[in-house]
Design a protein around this motif. Structure first.
Motif, PDB file in Angstrom:
ATOM      1  N   ASP A 105       0.827  -1.202   0.000  1.00 10.33           N
ATOM      2  CA  ASP A 105       0.000   0.000   0.000  1.00 10.33           C
ATOM      3  C   ASP A 105       0.868   1.262   0.000  1.00 10.33           C
ATOM      4  O   ASP A 105       2.092   1.204   0.180  1.00 10.33           O
ATOM      5  N   SER A 106       0.231   2.393  -0.222  1.00  7.68           N
ATOM      6  CA  SER A 106       0.967   3.653  -0.401  1.00  7.68           C
ATOM      7  C   SER A 106       1.777   4.028   0.830  1.00  7.68           C
ATOM      8  O   SER A 106       2.903   4.536   0.722  1.00  7.68           O
ATOM      9  N   GLN A 107       1.225   3.779   2.007  1.00  8.64           N
ATOM     10  CA  GLN A 107       1.977   4.069   3.232  1.00  8.64           C
ATOM     11  C   GLN A 107       3.209   3.182   3.324  1.00  8.64           C
ATOM     12  O   GLN A 107       4.294   3.638   3.698  1.00  8.64           O
ATOM     13  N   GLY A 108       3.042   1.913   2.974  1.00  6.92           N
ATOM     14  CA  GLY A 108       4.183   1.007   2.994  1.00  6.92           C
ATOM     15  C   GLY A 108       5.270   1.431   2.020  1.00  6.92           C
ATOM     16  O   GLY A 108       6.466   1.350   2.336  1.00  6.92           O
ATOM     17  N   MET A 109       4.874   1.905   0.848  1.00 11.13           N
ATOM     18  CA  MET A 109       5.857   2.374  -0.127  1.00 11.13           C
ATOM     19  C   MET A 109       6.595   3.602   0.399  1.00 11.13           C
ATOM     20  O   MET A 109       7.812   3.730   0.231  1.00 11.13           O
ATOM     21  N   ALA A 110       5.854   4.510   1.026  1.00 13.27           N
ATOM     22  CA  ALA A 110       6.478   5.713   1.571  1.00 13.27           C
ATOM     23  C   ALA A 110       7.463   5.380   2.688  1.00 13.27           C
ATOM     24  O   ALA A 110       8.494   6.046   2.845  1.00 13.27           O
ATOM     25  N   LEU A 111       7.166   4.347   3.461  1.00 14.55           N
ATOM     26  CA  LEU A 111       8.073   3.942   4.542  1.00 14.55           C
ATOM     27  C   LEU A 111       9.253   3.124   4.015  1.00 14.55           C
ATOM     28  O   LEU A 111      10.362   3.209   4.548  1.00 14.55           O
ATOM     29  N   ALA A 112       9.018   2.333   2.976  1.00 11.75           N
ATOM     30  CA  ALA A 112      10.070   1.449   2.466  1.00 11.75           C
ATOM     31  C   ALA A 112      11.153   2.218   1.720  1.00 11.75           C
ATOM     32  O   ALA A 112      12.332   1.853   1.791  1.00 11.75           O
TER      33      ALA A 112
END
Length: 276
Positions: free
Chosen positions: A119-126
């Motif tokens: 998800d978008s939050q996961g991409m931003a954190l990764a």
């Protein structure tokens, strides 16, 4: 039997003990079928392409995540401004006392599909974790660098595990594009009504179309058609279903139209594809 490349550890790792390396693909080029002496995580940031993993084709785009084992065969046969990261690792070199097998598992007991969505939050954190990991692996090794690399890799794996979901599932949280991708993943065998989706989520259809093309390089209808055709190729290769039944399972009400679209996109009829 066709031959394929074997990517060697010595060509990617700077020492016999280095556990993790980051390989940028800005952009990813067409790459012939290969295996590795190591494992890798593949995380797609932008664009689209055709990723073939163990003979199964996937139309990939932003947010797609794969856990590729050393023995897996894969290739990139089509690329359109495809930007991704390969985080390559040697499991036997990881030394921290954690359950690496659980964190590195790309398997889902309820589904045979090895592809995940992030998800978008996961991409931003990764993204910053991968950048930090890459910088750490490029440093001159000292007594602490190994611990730093493994700890960053551990944080990345936990982030991926928390924020990943199967393409046919709806994410627990996310942005508009996440829910659209999930809805498309659930529509391989049925019509998809974008206007109804936007009305239900109170979204601007025009803005969503623009965002989708910006992130993926495709229109929504192009993406859905490509996903259906990839699924059709998989069913033709791995089942005894009638071509008319495959057409229905892939969202085509008319099997003749399915054959026309399939032939136009792949260069051969469904029957020839199955025979090949």
């Amino acid at each position: 039997m066709s031959c394929h490349l074997i990517l060697k550890k010595n060509d990617f790792f700077t020492s016999a003990t280095q556990p993790v390396v980051v390989a940028d693909r800005y952009p990813q080029n067409v790459f012939a079928e290969h295996t590795h002496e190591f494992c890798e995580l593949v995380l797609v940031w932008r664009g689209n392409g055709l990723h073939v993993l163990n003979d199964r084709p996937y139309r990939i785009t932003c947010g797609d995540l794969f856990y590729v084992r050393a023995q897996d065969r894969h290739s990139y046969e089509v690329v359109n401004d495809l930007v991704l990261h390969n985080v390559i690792y040697c499991p036997e070199r990881l030394t921290l006392n954690v359950n690496w097998d659980e964190l590195l598992s790309g398997e889902n007991t309820t589904c045979s599909d090895p592809r995940w969505r992030l998800d978008s939050q996961g991409m931003a954190l990764a993204k910053p974790l991968i950048d930090h990991l890459e910088n750490e692996t490029l440093r001159q090794e000292d007594s602490l660098s190994g611990y730093a690399v493994e700890s960053l890799f551990l944080q990345l794996l936990v982030t991926l595990k928390r924020h990943r979901y199967q393409p046919t599932q709806t994410p627990g949280s996310g942005e508009n594009l996440d829910f659209l991708m999930a809805a498309l993943g659930q529509s391989l065998d049925s019509p998809f009504d974008l206007a109804e989706f936007c009305g239900r989520h109170q979204l601007s259809e025009r803005a969503l179309r623009q965002l989708f093309r910006q992130r993926t390089g495709m229109s929504i209808s192009q993406y859905l058609r490509q996903q259906r055709l990839c699924h059709a190729q998989y069913l033709l290769r791995n089942t005894e279903l009638l071509i008319s039944d495959i057409a229905t399972r892939c969202g085509f009400e008319d099997s003749n139209y399915f054959s026309v679209v399939f032939t136009r996109e792949t260069g051969m009829t469904p029957r020839l594809w199955r025979q090949r």
